[in-house]
Design a protein around this motif. Structure first.
Motif, mmCIF file in Angstrom:
data_model
loop_
_atom_site.group_PDB
_atom_site.id
_atom_site.type_symbol
_atom_site.label_atom_id
_atom_site.label_comp_id
_atom_site.label_asym_id
_atom_site.label_seq_id
_atom_site.Cartn_x
_atom_site.Cartn_y
_atom_site.Cartn_z
ATOM 1 N N LYS A 9 47.591 39.945 43.943
ATOM 2 C CA LYS A 9 47.859 41.172 43.738
ATOM 3 C C LYS A 9 46.857 42.057 44.599
ATOM 4 C CE LYS A 9 51.019 40.731 40.418
ATOM 5 N NZ LYS A 9 52.297 41.365 39.951
ATOM 6 N N LEU A 10 48.289 42.918 45.133
ATOM 7 C CA LEU A 10 47.528 43.984 46.242
ATOM 8 C C LEU A 10 47.617 44.716 45.423
ATOM 9 C CD1 LEU A 10 48.365 43.434 49.524
ATOM 10 C CD2 LEU A 10 46.115 42.967 48.450
ATOM 11 N N ILE A 41 43.692 51.362 49.280
ATOM 12 C CA ILE A 41 44.670 49.748 48.984
ATOM 13 C C ILE A 41 43.681 48.794 48.229
ATOM 14 C CG2 ILE A 41 46.488 48.279 49.558
ATOM 15 C CD1 ILE A 41 47.870 50.403 51.018
ATOM 16 N N TRP A 42 43.527 48.211 46.999
ATOM 17 C CA TRP A 42 42.673 46.719 47.516
ATOM 18 C C TRP A 42 43.244 45.679 47.192
ATOM 19 C CZ3 TRP A 42 42.901 51.620 44.894
ATOM 20 C CH2 TRP A 42 43.239 50.812 43.478
ATOM 21 N N ALA A 43 42.929 44.581 46.903
ATOM 22 C CA ALA A 43 43.229 43.306 46.157
ATOM 23 C C ALA A 43 42.572 42.677 45.455
ATOM 24 C CB ALA A 43 42.848 42.187 47.689
ATOM 25 N N ARG A 44 43.678 42.358 44.884
ATOM 26 C CA ARG A 44 43.365 41.293 43.032
ATOM 27 C C ARG A 44 43.860 40.529 43.171
ATOM 28 N NH1 ARG A 44 46.173 45.577 38.921
ATOM 29 N NH2 ARG A 44 47.429 45.387 40.321
ATOM 30 N N THR A 45 42.259 39.490 42.923
ATOM 31 C CA THR A 45 42.687 37.982 42.340
ATOM 32 C C THR A 45 42.176 37.830 41.419
ATOM 33 O OG1 THR A 45 40.567 37.485 42.775
ATOM 34 C CG2 THR A 45 41.917 37.992 44.364
ATOM 35 N N GLY A 46 43.685 36.684 40.749
ATOM 36 C CA GLY A 46 43.364 35.726 39.155
ATOM 37 C C GLY A 46 44.120 37.012 37.759
ATOM 38 N N CYS A 47 45.079 37.650 38.629
ATOM 39 C CA CYS A 47 45.342 38.550 37.685
ATOM 40 C C CYS A 47 46.698 37.380 36.438
ATOM 41 C CB CYS A 47 46.149 39.013 37.966
ATOM 42 S SG CYS A 47 45.183 40.445 39.833
ATOM 43 N N ASN A 48 45.990 38.525 35.573
ATOM 44 C CA ASN A 48 46.694 37.667 34.281
ATOM 45 C C ASN A 48 48.246 38.530 33.375
ATOM 46 O OD1 ASN A 48 48.519 36.032 32.580
ATOM 47 N ND2 ASN A 48 46.878 35.436 31.403
ATOM 48 N N GLY A 60 38.759 42.776 41.602
ATOM 49 C CA GLY A 60 39.317 43.819 41.504
ATOM 50 C C GLY A 60 39.511 44.367 39.956
ATOM 51 N N ASP A 61 39.397 44.048 39.421
ATOM 52 C CA ASP A 61 40.032 44.823 37.707
ATOM 53 C C ASP A 61 40.564 45.897 37.688
ATOM 54 O OD1 ASP A 61 41.779 44.364 35.793
ATOM 55 O OD2 ASP A 61 40.198 44.237 35.156
#
Length: 140
Positions: A9-10, A41-48, A60-61
């Motif tokens: 996710k960005l 603008i930032w990157a997010r990972t492992g999103c649910n 990045g939550d």
């Protein structure tokens, strides 16, 4: 801006397309911002996220699909201030979770690319590593 290394996710703090969005490995997104715009603008990972857009990301939550403030570290951040002179950079002050690169289009003057397009997680010191099991997912 380019997303790599799997689906991520960005997020951007100015609402270009409704907030967060997904980029798969090798995909990129392009935006046209008005003169005078400033943002991150930032990157997010492992999103649910649930159907209402509430949820969490491992890096990045910000608590939802559509962020109203910057995500929590560690997160790679692209910063922009646009005006008579444009300034943009990639910041690792809040850590590193994904490679990000900024490429300008149709600019005048010295419009060079900016980015950290290598995977710094591979060389992250163990005391700064955020891990998911044995895998380093980000670096503070």
């Amino acid at each position: 801006m380019t997303g790599k290394l799997g689906e991520k996710k960005l997020t951007h703090s100015e609402n270009f397309s409704g907030g967060g969005f997904t980029l798969k490995a090798g995909q990129s997104a392009a935006y046209t911002a008005s003169d005078g715009w400033s943002g991150r603008i930032w990157a997010r990972t492992g999103c649910n996220f649930d159907t209402n857009g509430s949820g969490k990301c491992k890096t990045g939550d910000c608590g939802s699909v559509n962020c109203t403030s910057p995500g929590s570290p560690p997160a790679t951040i692209a910063e922009f201030t646009l005006g008579p002179l444009d300034f943009y950079d990639i910041s690792l002050v809040d850590g590193f979770n994904l490679p990000i690169a900024v490429q300008t289009f149709n600019g005048t003057g010295n419009c060079s690319s900016a980015g950290c397009d290598g995977d710094l997680r591979q060389s992250c010191p163990s005391e700064l590593a955020l891990k998911d099991g044995d895998k380093v997912t980000a670096c503070y």
